[in-house]
Scaffold this active site. Structure first.
Site, short mmCIF file in Angstrom:
data_model
loop_
_atom_site.label_atom_id
_atom_site.label_comp_id
_atom_site.label_asym_id
_atom_site.label_seq_id
_atom_site.Cartn_x
_atom_site.Cartn_y
_atom_site.Cartn_z
N MET A 1 -14.11 53.37 -27.53
CA MET A 1 -14.17 55.48 -26.81
C MET A 1 -13.38 55.91 -26.48
SD MET A 1 -18.77 54.99 -26.42
CE MET A 1 -18.84 56.37 -26.97
N HIS A 2 -12.22 55.55 -25.71
CA HIS A 2 -11.64 56.73 -25.32
C HIS A 2 -10.43 57.44 -27.17
CE1 HIS A 2 -7.58 54.35 -26.49
NE2 HIS A 2 -8.07 53.97 -27.15
N LYS B 1 -20.25 51.70 -36.68
CA LYS B 1 -19.59 52.76 -36.69
C LYS B 1 -19.84 54.29 -38.00
CE LYS B 1 -15.26 51.35 -34.61
NZ LYS B 1 -13.64 51.17 -34.76
N CYS C 1 4.11 55.73 -53.24
CA CYS C 1 3.11 55.18 -53.87
C CYS C 1 3.99 54.38 -52.35
CB CYS C 1 2.45 54.41 -54.31
SG CYS C 1 3.17 52.44 -54.01
N CYS D 1 -3.56 48.51 -32.64
CA CYS D 1 -4.16 49.62 -31.63
C CYS D 1 -4.66 48.66 -30.63
CB CYS D 1 -5.05 50.84 -31.69
SG CYS D 1 -4.07 52.19 -32.67
N CYS E 1 9.32 49.70 -58.64
CA CYS E 1 8.49 49.72 -58.16
C CYS E 1 7.18 48.68 -58.86
CB CYS E 1 7.16 51.17 -57.30
SG CYS E 1 5.62 50.13 -56.71
N CYS F 1 -4.83 31.76 -27.77
CA CYS F 1 -4.67 33.84 -27.73
C CYS F 1 -5.07 34.38 -27.69
CB CYS F 1 -4.19 34.00 -28.81
SG CYS F 1 -4.55 34.18 -30.06
ZN LIG Z 1 5.26 52.57 -55.98
#
Ligand SMILES: [Zn+2]
Lengths: 465, 99
Positions: A134-135, A149, A234, A251, A309, A423
């Site tokens: 919530m921060h 959510k 892209c 995060c 690509c 972990c």
């Molecule tokens: Zn691309």
């Protein structure tokens, strides 16, 4: 009061229920108020007409940009902007936007997109609201802790603007549903938090020909760009090869100052508004780099679309069928959702309950905790050895000598010492076990779900963070 | 040659958490100019203090690192062959994924 003294979980549950009901009632009130305001505006107009100030035909023709009197009033400050005006607002009202992720980036993005009058706003997220979100995830209120959510974000958006359409997608975005969901929107906003989602969303946008407003934030820094717009690059043109997993932080693992994704999320809303209303220059073939600590924003020129690509390039054969079968977790070696990585076979893993039995039976073992040391200092299991995953390779000899010590002490008794790895959530422990087994530690096993599973399934008093 | 090197997106952790480095780089022996290829080797030796594999892979930067020469993607100036000049600003930034 009938509450049985001491049963606090019952009280907490009832409190949560009441808070949720309160939020629903508040939402209902704001919807009705908006309706009342609209009706009143129409009545005022009708009154003006019958008083002979204006003819009905003039009104109808005067509003041929499609905005209703209520819309003119609500969005007046944007209509008054010479560089925006009624035409841009009208474009905005006709547009549809999908925001993927209702977290730190999605929170401000959604609020601004709802407020400014995007015609249809989709929200997709599979997660529930947690206190430690919530921060930074400012769209959510305490009343929604434990609830999806998407429900929380949709309720907040409706209380800001009850006149737009809001689609709720309470599900995870996967290759199986991405094409179908993204195809329903004009513009896609990537507000997710992990590499496989970012590749998947970009590939899907290329296949569907949708512009992608992409933001990211971590710690004290943020990045922003628009992909797949008007012949621009892209995500894969920029990052054809995924980064090593050790360079991919969430995060929730590395920390973030709440306002930092807030800034980037606001800028995502801005870029989306520009695209939807067709004003200004989109941030395509450019990238904004934000450094909060030094208070610097730098906008750099990035490469255009790459003819090489593998997805949007000239010789790309990437199609919808390949997309549906593409394994993005395998490609990036990173889980789409926290805790979902499956690197190891079943026999190389144990559950937290099984580990509890090992402790109770006092079976000879070593517990290796591979979290960073500053995590280890917050909380850890007793008698564990901390070697962070990043240092495991260079500190392998430490582990060897600790194992040897145990073997020597217990030379005559029972089977050899087992090695368990833990972990925070059970991803790094799998990577560690994979590496340890390759390095000759054949008994290494990871504890599924890490310390979070330990807290959830074995010891509810064990602190989580 | 006076240069400004900047590290961001977490790469600064490889060089003692310092983001901006004002450095003086000499031309390599026998070379007429300094290329990014030279500079990467120089940075590896003189600036990076730990986990070099988080910065370089082979003779170029690892996947996920953007290199910007005077605020412009090095893909547009010839990547490793880009020529560096006096007072240039070179930014190394790791792409972020969080949100
Ligand atoms: Zn691309």
């Amino acid at each position: 009061m009938e509450a049985n003294g001491g049963d606090s979980s019952e009280i907490v549950r009832e409190l949560e229920e009441l808070k949720l009901r309160k939020a629903e009632i508040e939402h209902r009130i704001s919807t009705l108020e908006a309706k009342l305001h609209e009706t009143a505006a129409v009545e005022r107009l009708d009154a003006a007409v019958s008083n002979g100030y204006s003819s009905p035909a003039a009104i109808e023709h005067g509003l041929d940009h499609g905005l209703s009197p209520d819309q003119i009033y609500r969005y007046s400050r944007q209509l008054l902007l010479p560089s925006f005006g009624v035409e841009a607002q009208s474009n905005l009202l006709k547009s549809s936007v999908l925001v993927i992720g209702a977290g730190g980036l999605g929170s401000p993005a959604l609020l601004y997109l709802a407020a400014c009058g995007v015609g249809r706003l989709g929200i997709i997220d599979h997660d529930v609201v947690e206190l430690n979100n919530m921060h930074r995830q400012i769209i959510h209120t305490e009343a929604f802790i434990g609830h999806p959510k998407v429900k929380s974000a949709a309720s907040a958006c409706r209380s800001v603007n009850s006149t737009i359409k809001i689609d709720e997608h309470v599900e995870a975005l996967r290759t199986s549903n991405a094409l179908e969901i993204l195809s329903q929107y004009d513009i896609i906003v990537d507000a997710t938090d992990n590499p496989p989602s970012r590749y998947m969303i970009s590939d899907c946008c290329v296949l569907l020909g949708k512009p992608l407003v992409s933001g990211a934030a971590l710690g004290m820094e943020g990045q922003l760009t628009v992909y797949n717009h008007n012949g621009g690059p892209c995500y894969r043109c920029l990052f054809p090869t995924p980064p090593p997993t050790s360079a991919c932080q969430r995060c929730s693992d590395s920390g973030v100052l709440g306002v930092v994704p807030g800034v980037i999320g606001c800028l995502q809303a801005l870029e989306t508004i520009k695209l939807a209303s067709m004003v200004g220059e989109p941030l395509s073939e450019r990238m904004l780099l934000f450094d909060a600590l030094s208070a610097r924003i730098r906008i750099v020129k990035i490469r255009g679309r790459s003819s090489q690509c593998t997805v949007c390039g000239d010789n790309s054969s990437f199609d919808k069928h390949q997309f549906k079968n593409f394994d993005y977790e395998d490609f990036t070696q990173f889980p789409l959702f926290a805790g979902s990585l499956k690197l190891l076979p079943k026999e190389s893993r144990i559950s937290s309950e099984e580990f509890k039995e090992i402790l109770q039976k006092k079976e000879r073992h070593i517990l290796l905790d591979v979290r960073p040391s500053h995590h280890y200092k917050i909380v850890s299991l007793p008698d564990s050895l901390n070697i962070p995953l990043a240092n495991l390779e260079s500190r392998l000899n430490e582990l060897t000598s600790v194992l040897k010590e145990k073997e020597d002490v217990n030379a005559e008794t029972g089977p050899c010492t087992s090695l368990y790895v833990v972990c925070r959530r059970g991803n790094d422990s799998q990577r560690a076990v994979q590496y340890l087994r390759e390095s000759g530690f054949d008994s290494a096993k990871d504890i599924i779900g890490g310390l979070e599973a330990w807290a959830a399934d074995v010891n509810p008093n064990f602190p989580t963070y | 040659m006076q240069l400004t090197l900047e590290f961001g997106g977490g790469l600064e952790l490889l060089c003692e958490s310092k983001k901006i480095h004002k450095v003086n780089v000499d031309l390599p022996n026998g070379a007429d100019d300094l290329t990014m290829k030279h500079l990467l080797a120089w940075v590896r030796t003189n600036v990076i203090k730990e986990r070099p594999e988080m910065f370089l892979k082979g003779d170029t930067v690892r996947p996920g690192v953007l290199v910007l020469v005077n605020d412009c993607d090095w893909e547009l100036s010839g990547q490793l062959e880009t020529t560096i000049e006096e007072k240039d600003v070179i930014v190394f930034i790791s792409t972020l994924h969080g949100g």
